[in-house]
Design a protein around this motif. Structure first.
Motif, PDB file in Angstrom:
ATOM      1  N   GLU A  74       0.828  -1.195   0.000  1.00  9.59           N
ATOM      2  CA  GLU A  74       0.000   0.000   0.000  1.00  9.59           C
ATOM      3  C   GLU A  74       0.869   1.254   0.000  1.00  9.59           C
ATOM      4  N   ASP A  78      -1.632   7.677  -0.271  1.00 11.45           N
ATOM      5  CA  ASP A  78      -3.050   7.436  -0.518  1.00 11.45           C
ATOM      6  C   ASP A  78      -3.325   5.956  -0.274  1.00 11.45           C
ATOM      7  N   LYS A  80      -5.765   4.063  -0.340  1.00 14.67           N
ATOM      8  CA  LYS A  80      -6.722   3.275  -1.120  1.00 14.67           C
ATOM      9  C   LYS A  80      -6.086   2.657  -2.366  1.00 14.67           C
ATOM     10  N   TYR A  81      -4.865   3.077  -2.756  1.00 18.42           N
ATOM     11  CA  TYR A  81      -4.191   2.520  -3.917  1.00 18.42           C
ATOM     12  C   TYR A  81      -3.114   1.535  -3.497  1.00 18.42           C
ATOM     13  N   THR A 109      -8.432  -2.530 -16.606  1.00 21.82           N
ATOM     14  CA  THR A 109      -8.787  -3.404 -15.494  1.00 21.82           C
ATOM     15  C   THR A 109      -7.904  -4.636 -15.570  1.00 21.82           C
ATOM     16  N   GLY A 134      -7.730  -5.114 -10.029  1.00 18.79           N
ATOM     17  CA  GLY A 134      -8.204  -3.740  -9.884  1.00 18.79           C
ATOM     18  C   GLY A 134      -8.061  -2.968 -11.174  1.00 18.79           C
ATOM     19  N   LYS A 135      -7.983  -1.645 -11.029  1.00 15.20           N
ATOM     20  CA  LYS A 135      -7.917  -0.738 -12.171  1.00 15.20           C
ATOM     21  C   LYS A 135      -6.630   0.074 -12.079  1.00 15.20           C
ATOM     22  N   VAL A 137      -4.485   3.097 -12.071  1.00 12.69           N
ATOM     23  CA  VAL A 137      -4.792   4.509 -11.855  1.00 12.69           C
ATOM     24  C   VAL A 137      -3.660   5.393 -12.382  1.00 12.69           C
ATOM     25  N   ASP A 157      -6.086   0.702  -8.200  1.00 14.45           N
ATOM     26  CA  ASP A 157      -7.239   0.885  -7.316  1.00 14.45           C
ATOM     27  C   ASP A 157      -7.929  -0.470  -7.202  1.00 14.45           C
ATOM     28  N   SER A 159     -10.587  -1.357  -5.669  1.00 13.86           N
ATOM     29  CA  SER A 159     -12.057  -1.364  -5.502  1.00 13.86           C
ATOM     30  C   SER A 159     -12.789  -1.569  -6.809  1.00 13.86           C
TER      31      SER A 159
END
Length: 159
Positions: A74, A78, A80-81, A109, A134-135, A137, A157, A159
């Motif tokens: 992580e 940030d 969340k990424y 993706t 994920g995707k 970013v 990402d 999510s």
């Protein structure tokens, strides 16, 4: 000396507190420079020396094996990424060949196990696989750029 031995040497030197280590073998030179404790960067130079004799055909044709999957960590900035990092030093290529499309773009993706790039190290092309789904970013490294061990390559990402 293979890639894993070089990676272990880099880790050992960075933990030892030495600021510079030079290693010369018959066919290559390695220089590892580290910064003082407060900084985070380690610089490694690998220079292959010219070989005076041609290698026998059996030695010259070594099979290309995919590198170990990249560890996902992580990002502190940030949370969340997730960062996909380089498992080896070498030259990063975003395409499997010059005339082929790139493996991933921003917005692509990806699934666990998908190839995101190729890193050339010592004339071997190592496919770098994602350990996360994920995707994409952000792409942090340009095509045909040199990369260091543990250098961030992509932000994902999950999510």
């Amino acid at each position: 000396m293979d890639i894993r031995e070089i990676q272990n040497l880099i880790k050992f030197v960075s933990k030892s507190g030495a600021t510079e280590v030079k290693l010369e073998m018959d066919d290559f030179k390695i220089t590892i420079k580290t910064t003082p404790e407060g900084a985070e960067s380690t610089t490694t130079y690998v220079q292959q020396m010219p070989v005076s004799q041609a290698l026998p055909q059996a030695q010259a044709a070594q099979p290309t094996t995919p590198a170990a999957p990249v560890a996902a960590v992580e990002v502190n900035d940030d949370a969340k990424y997730i960062t996909i990092k380089s498992p080896i030093i070498g030259t990063l290529y975003r395409k499997p060949a010059p005339d082929k499309p790139v493996f991933v773009e921003v917005g692509s993706t990806i699934s666990k196990g998908d190839v995101v790039c190729v890193i050339e190290a010592m004339k071997l092309f190592n496919e770098i696989e994602s350990e996360v789904s994920g995707k994409i970013v952000k792409i942090l490294v340009d095509d045909s750029s040199p990369v260091e061990f543990d250098q961030p390559l992509f932000l994902v990402d999950p999510s």
